[in-house]
Design an enzyme around this catalytic site. Structure first.
Site, mmCIF file in Angstrom:
data_model
loop_
_atom_site.group_PDB
_atom_site.id
_atom_site.type_symbol
_atom_site.label_atom_id
_atom_site.label_comp_id
_atom_site.label_asym_id
_atom_site.label_seq_id
_atom_site.Cartn_x
_atom_site.Cartn_y
_atom_site.Cartn_z
ATOM 1 N N HIS A 164 0.836 -1.203 0.000
ATOM 2 C CA HIS A 164 0.000 0.000 0.000
ATOM 3 C C HIS A 164 0.873 1.256 0.000
ATOM 4 O O HIS A 164 2.035 1.207 0.416
ATOM 5 C CB HIS A 164 -0.858 0.048 1.276
ATOM 6 N N CYS A 251 -2.737 0.185 9.864
ATOM 7 C CA CYS A 251 -3.729 -0.788 9.356
ATOM 8 C C CYS A 251 -4.718 -1.222 10.423
ATOM 9 O O CYS A 251 -5.826 -1.632 10.111
ATOM 10 C CB CYS A 251 -3.040 -2.050 8.867
HETATM 11 C C1 CIR Z 1 -3.307 -7.854 3.515
HETATM 12 O O1 CIR Z 1 -2.452 -8.299 2.749
HETATM 13 O O2 CIR Z 1 -4.345 -7.356 3.106
HETATM 14 C C2 CIR Z 1 -3.055 -7.943 4.994
HETATM 15 N N1 CIR Z 1 -2.353 -9.127 5.295
HETATM 16 C C3 CIR Z 1 -2.297 -6.729 5.481
HETATM 17 C C4 CIR Z 1 -3.086 -5.458 5.338
HETATM 18 C C5 CIR Z 1 -2.333 -4.266 5.789
HETATM 19 N N2 CIR Z 1 -3.152 -3.117 5.759
HETATM 20 C C6 CIR Z 1 -2.707 -1.884 5.589
HETATM 21 O O3 CIR Z 1 -1.531 -1.687 5.308
HETATM 22 N N3 CIR Z 1 -3.575 -0.891 5.644
#
Ligand code: CIR
Length: 256
Positions: A164, A251
């Site tokens: 991201h 996150c």
């Molecule tokens: C994913 O790959 O979607 C999750 N394992 C990690 C999400 C991380 N979210 C974020 O950076 N906002």
């Protein structure tokens, strides 16, 4: 210009987080340790003055504790996203009612548009949106259309890799950004004071500014001294189990 937050929404990690999506080879998360780290995270948000809504775990969705990806909240409006990973789409159905408790009529990103909140970085009236494997052009456009009536301007930031936008670039208030070397010379951020995280500490580019305190992942001494020099009151948090599945500090919550 630094916003003041009064609330946050988080979701407890479920045992299924061991099956969370990942690009790392750091091993499988330990759910019990993750739960302890999450508790400390919630306490840190509370120490920053936030009223925290804690949603129950969702074992059907291994990545559901990463609530940031399911909504974008600005003071005037809320947008429920359509997460880019197939396994995460359904997370929004339980997030929508939680957000609606505070924002009566949230906008929606609908397929084929996709958007992950981790790709969205708001600085004042500018909203930077990473175009990534998770967020497509249509998702960015939809977000821009929903926020434009409230005076927000969208800047798209095509990503060459990484998960991201906020995996690599985060706002530290004022005109300061904390970013990885790969983003240091990006034209979109040329007007900012740019603090580049030391090589090997890229994970800690995802620090989280909340009401003049800075949440920093523990175990990254280079980043720690970099941000300490700015005079922040730091809150160091263990994030090992979330790092194993690509999750950073931002996150784990929606702040508003
Ligand atoms: C994913 O790959 O979607 C999750 N394992 C990690 C999400 C991380 N979210 C974020 O950076 N906002």
């Amino acid at each position: 210009m630094t916003p003041t937050f009064s609330r946050a929404i988080v979701r407890l990690p479920a045992p299924s987080m061991c099956d969370g999506l990942t690009t790392q080879s750091l091993g499988t998360p330990d759910h019990a340790i993750a739960a302890e780290q999450h508790q400390k995270y919630v306490e840190a948000l509370q120490a920053c003055g936030l009223d925290v809504t804690v949603l129950p775990p969702q074992n059907d969705y291994p990545d559901a504790c990463f609530v940031e990806d399911t909504a974008v909240l600005v003071p005037e409006a809320a947008v429920i996203t359509n997460p880019g990973a197939d396994s995460r789409r359904g997370e929004v159905e339980t997030m929508a009612p939680a957000v609606s408790a505070f924002y009566p009529a949230p906008g929606r990103v609908e397929p084929p548009a996709t958007l992950d909140g981790g790709d969205v970085m708001q600085i004042g009236r500018t909203v930077y949106v990473g175009l990534s494997d998770r967020t497509n052009e249509a998702g960015a456009e939809r977000l821009g259309a929903l926020l434009a009536p409230h005076g927000y301007e969208l800047v798209k930031v095509p990503l060459a890799g990484g998960l991201h936008l906020k995996s690599d670039v985060n706002w530290l208030g004022g005109d300061t950004l904390l970013l990885t070397r790969a983003f240091a010379d990006r034209p979109e951020f040329a007007g900012y004071e740019r603090l580049v995280v030391p090589e090997g500490e890229e994970y800690a580019a995802n620090c989280l500014l909340i009401n003049d305190r800075l949440l920093v992942p523990d175990g990254f001494p280079g980043v720690r001294s970099l941000v300490e020099s700015l005079g922040f009151e730091l809150i160091l948090l263990q994030m090992s189990e979330y790092q194993k599945i690509d999750g950073g500090l931002s996150c784990l919550s929606l702040r508003f």
